[in-house]
Scaffold this motif. Structure first.
Motif, mmCIF file in Angstrom:
data_model
loop_
_atom_site.group_PDB
_atom_site.id
_atom_site.type_symbol
_atom_site.label_atom_id
_atom_site.label_comp_id
_atom_site.label_asym_id
_atom_site.label_seq_id
_atom_site.Cartn_x
_atom_site.Cartn_y
_atom_site.Cartn_z
ATOM 1 N N VAL A 37 0.851 -1.185 0.000
ATOM 2 C CA VAL A 37 0.000 0.000 0.000
ATOM 3 C C VAL A 37 0.888 1.235 0.000
ATOM 4 C CG1 VAL A 37 -1.753 1.312 1.266
ATOM 5 C CG2 VAL A 37 -1.884 -1.186 1.191
ATOM 6 N N LEU A 38 0.624 2.136 -0.939
ATOM 7 C CA LEU A 38 1.420 3.358 -1.047
ATOM 8 C C LEU A 38 0.832 4.423 -0.137
ATOM 9 C CD1 LEU A 38 1.935 3.512 -4.908
ATOM 10 C CD2 LEU A 38 3.420 2.492 -3.184
ATOM 11 N N ARG A 39 1.695 5.051 0.624
ATOM 12 C CA ARG A 39 1.268 6.118 1.531
ATOM 13 C C ARG A 39 2.041 7.376 1.153
ATOM 14 N NH1 ARG A 39 -2.162 3.348 4.193
ATOM 15 N NH2 ARG A 39 -1.673 1.420 5.240
ATOM 16 N N PHE A 40 1.288 8.386 0.758
ATOM 17 C CA PHE A 40 1.918 9.645 0.403
ATOM 18 C C PHE A 40 0.979 10.783 0.751
ATOM 19 C CE2 PHE A 40 0.319 7.453 -3.405
ATOM 20 C CZ PHE A 40 -0.737 8.288 -3.766
ATOM 21 N N ASP A 41 1.537 11.975 0.755
ATOM 22 C CA ASP A 41 0.795 13.197 1.062
ATOM 23 C C ASP A 41 -0.325 13.354 0.035
ATOM 24 O OD1 ASP A 41 -0.094 15.784 1.456
ATOM 25 O OD2 ASP A 41 1.919 16.624 1.654
ATOM 26 N N THR A 42 -1.562 13.430 0.492
ATOM 27 C CA THR A 42 -2.690 13.498 -0.438
ATOM 28 C C THR A 42 -2.784 14.821 -1.177
ATOM 29 O OG1 THR A 42 -4.155 14.111 1.378
ATOM 30 C CG2 THR A 42 -4.089 11.782 0.770
ATOM 31 N N THR A 43 -1.971 15.805 -0.801
ATOM 32 C CA THR A 43 -1.937 17.018 -1.618
ATOM 33 C C THR A 43 -1.203 16.760 -2.923
ATOM 34 O OG1 THR A 43 0.082 17.845 -0.574
ATOM 35 C CG2 THR A 43 -2.022 18.560 0.378
ATOM 36 N N LEU A 44 -0.407 15.704 -2.969
ATOM 37 C CA LEU A 44 0.297 15.348 -4.199
ATOM 38 C C LEU A 44 -0.625 14.656 -5.188
ATOM 39 C CD1 LEU A 44 3.604 13.977 -2.656
ATOM 40 C CD2 LEU A 44 3.261 16.158 -3.800
ATOM 41 N N LYS A 118 9.528 8.963 -3.668
ATOM 42 C CA LYS A 118 9.970 8.121 -2.549
ATOM 43 C C LYS A 118 8.874 7.151 -2.127
ATOM 44 C CE LYS A 118 13.373 11.407 -0.879
ATOM 45 N NZ LYS A 118 13.679 12.467 0.073
ATOM 46 N N ALA A 119 7.623 7.610 -2.112
ATOM 47 C CA ALA A 119 6.516 6.731 -1.734
ATOM 48 C C ALA A 119 6.363 5.570 -2.711
ATOM 49 C CB ALA A 119 5.212 7.529 -1.654
ATOM 50 N N CYS A 120 6.732 5.806 -3.971
ATOM 51 C CA CYS A 120 6.603 4.774 -5.011
ATOM 52 C C CYS A 120 7.892 3.975 -5.222
ATOM 53 C CB CYS A 120 6.190 5.422 -6.328
ATOM 54 S SG CYS A 120 4.556 6.177 -6.310
ATOM 55 N N GLY A 121 8.987 4.375 -4.575
ATOM 56 C CA GLY A 121 10.255 3.673 -4.749
ATOM 57 C C GLY A 121 10.976 4.027 -6.032
ATOM 58 N N VAL A 122 10.778 5.247 -6.526
ATOM 59 C CA VAL A 122 11.370 5.693 -7.790
ATOM 60 C C VAL A 122 12.502 6.677 -7.499
ATOM 61 C CG1 VAL A 122 10.929 6.980 -9.928
ATOM 62 C CG2 VAL A 122 9.234 5.358 -9.068
ATOM 63 N N TYR A 123 13.634 6.500 -8.179
ATOM 64 C CA TYR A 123 14.747 7.434 -8.009
ATOM 65 C C TYR A 123 15.399 7.828 -9.333
ATOM 66 C CZ TYR A 123 17.489 3.092 -8.259
ATOM 67 O OH TYR A 123 18.014 1.881 -8.643
ATOM 68 N N ALA A 124 14.784 7.423 -10.456
ATOM 69 C CA ALA A 124 15.349 7.748 -11.763
ATOM 70 C C ALA A 124 14.223 7.986 -12.763
ATOM 71 C CB ALA A 124 16.245 6.608 -12.247
ATOM 72 N N THR A 125 14.572 8.668 -13.848
ATOM 73 C CA THR A 125 13.637 8.846 -14.958
ATOM 74 C C THR A 125 14.252 8.262 -16.219
ATOM 75 O OG1 THR A 125 14.512 11.003 -15.632
ATOM 76 C CG2 THR A 125 12.776 11.007 -13.969
ATOM 77 N N ILE A 131 -0.512 2.172 -10.123
ATOM 78 C CA ILE A 131 -1.152 2.078 -8.818
ATOM 79 C C ILE A 131 -2.576 1.573 -8.997
ATOM 80 C CG2 ILE A 131 -1.796 3.355 -6.740
ATOM 81 C CD1 ILE A 131 0.322 5.458 -7.560
ATOM 82 N N GLN A 132 -2.925 0.527 -8.268
ATOM 83 C CA GLN A 132 -4.267 -0.049 -8.341
ATOM 84 C C GLN A 132 -5.272 0.853 -7.619
ATOM 85 O OE1 GLN A 132 -4.010 -4.551 -7.784
ATOM 86 N NE2 GLN A 132 -2.100 -3.848 -6.854
ATOM 87 N N THR A 133 -6.550 0.589 -7.811
ATOM 88 C CA THR A 133 -7.588 1.422 -7.205
ATOM 89 C C THR A 133 -7.584 1.336 -5.686
ATOM 90 O OG1 THR A 133 -9.203 -0.342 -7.511
ATOM 91 C CG2 THR A 133 -9.107 1.366 -9.205
ATOM 92 N N ASP A 134 -7.043 0.268 -5.114
ATOM 93 C CA ASP A 134 -6.940 0.168 -3.649
ATOM 94 C C ASP A 134 -5.651 0.793 -3.125
ATOM 95 O OD1 ASP A 134 -5.128 -1.712 -4.544
ATOM 96 O OD2 ASP A 134 -6.060 -3.405 -3.518
ATOM 97 N N ASN A 135 -4.972 1.556 -3.994
ATOM 98 C CA ASN A 135 -3.741 2.278 -3.677
ATOM 99 C C ASN A 135 -2.546 1.362 -3.415
ATOM 100 O OD1 ASN A 135 -3.390 5.129 -3.896
ATOM 101 N ND2 ASN A 135 -2.427 5.055 -1.903
ATOM 102 N N LYS A 136 -2.605 0.157 -3.958
ATOM 103 C CA LYS A 136 -1.459 -0.755 -3.872
ATOM 104 C C LYS A 136 -0.626 -0.638 -5.135
ATOM 105 C CE LYS A 136 -3.559 -4.232 -0.887
ATOM 106 N NZ LYS A 136 -4.063 -5.619 -0.827
ATOM 107 N N LEU A 137 0.692 -0.757 -4.950
ATOM 108 C CA LEU A 137 1.594 -0.735 -6.094
ATOM 109 C C LEU A 137 1.379 -1.991 -6.922
ATOM 110 C CD1 LEU A 137 4.045 0.615 -7.527
ATOM 111 C CD2 LEU A 137 5.492 -0.882 -6.156
ATOM 112 N N TYR A 138 1.163 -1.821 -8.200
ATOM 113 C CA TYR A 138 1.031 -2.958 -9.110
ATOM 114 C C TYR A 138 2.356 -3.212 -9.834
ATOM 115 C CZ TYR A 138 -1.046 -6.093 -12.539
ATOM 116 O OH TYR A 138 -1.341 -7.199 -13.310
#
Length: 197
Positions: A37-44, A118-125, A131-138
């Motif tokens: 489950v991804l947890r991040f600031d909901t303003t994002l 950071k919430a998604c585990g991404v550090y590069a482009t 992200i699934q509808t239940d806010n889990k990383l797919y």
């Protein structure tokens, strides 16, 4: 003559060879696994959503992001009826360039302080997070093993999207799909609220 060859080698390294190596993993990196489950600031980004989301972590200055753009836009065209697409940039000054490059077809989010990355585990482009509808990383990873996205047998994001809309478990890919290649996400010292354009 040595100076000329050195100059050519330096240009080749800067434009091509450095991107053949994995992006260095930041010292404080925390991996995020599928079904977490991804947890991040909901303003994002809202955590409640009716459709799955694809976050495209993008930098207009990164050659790998630019090479990947045509493939990303084709995925948006093919899947936008079922998946919500977003472009995520690290700096507010990248918004105009990103909007121009995606032809204003995809909303651009500014991820100040890399909170969403950071919430998604991404550090590069370029990297994709589904992200699934239940806010889990797919899925989190590369679009393709080729930076030009020309190898149809390793269209990782497309395969993941196909699995998701078929209600299947996340695909099990090799490290080619998940080990980051490309440009490190630029860090900004100042953290500001998100701007959605």
């Amino acid at each position: 003559m040595f100076a000329v060859f050195s100059g050519i080698a330096l240009i080749f390294w800067y434009q091509e060879a450095q991107y053949l190596l994995p992006t260095p993993v930041p010292a404080n990196y925390k991996a995020v696994l599928p079904n977490e489950v991804l947890r991040f600031d909901t303003t994002l980004l809202p955590q409640q959503h009716a459709r799955p989301k694809l976050l495209h972590f993008f930098s207009p200055d990164c050659p790998c992001s630019r090479f990947n753009l045509k493939h990303f836009l084709s995925l948006n065209k093919d899947y936008r009826d079922k998946i919500d697409f977003y472009v995520v940039v690290a700096k507010s000054e990248d918004v105009t360039s990103a909007q121009y490059m995606v032809e204003r077809k995809v909303p651009v989010l500014v991820d100040k302080g890399e909170k969403l990355a950071k919430a998604c585990g991404v550090y590069a482009t370029p990297q994709a997070t589904i992200i699934q509808t239940d806010n889990k990383l797919y899925f989190r990873g590369n679009y393709n093993r080729s930076r030009y996205c020309t190898d149809k047998n390793s269209n990782f994001v497309q395969m993941a999207l196909d699995s998701l809309i078929a209600f299947k478990a996340p695909p099990q890919f090799s490290a080619l799909a998940t080990q980051s290649y490309g440009c490190s996400i630029a860090q900004e010292d100042e953290v500001e609220p998100l701007s959605v354009q």
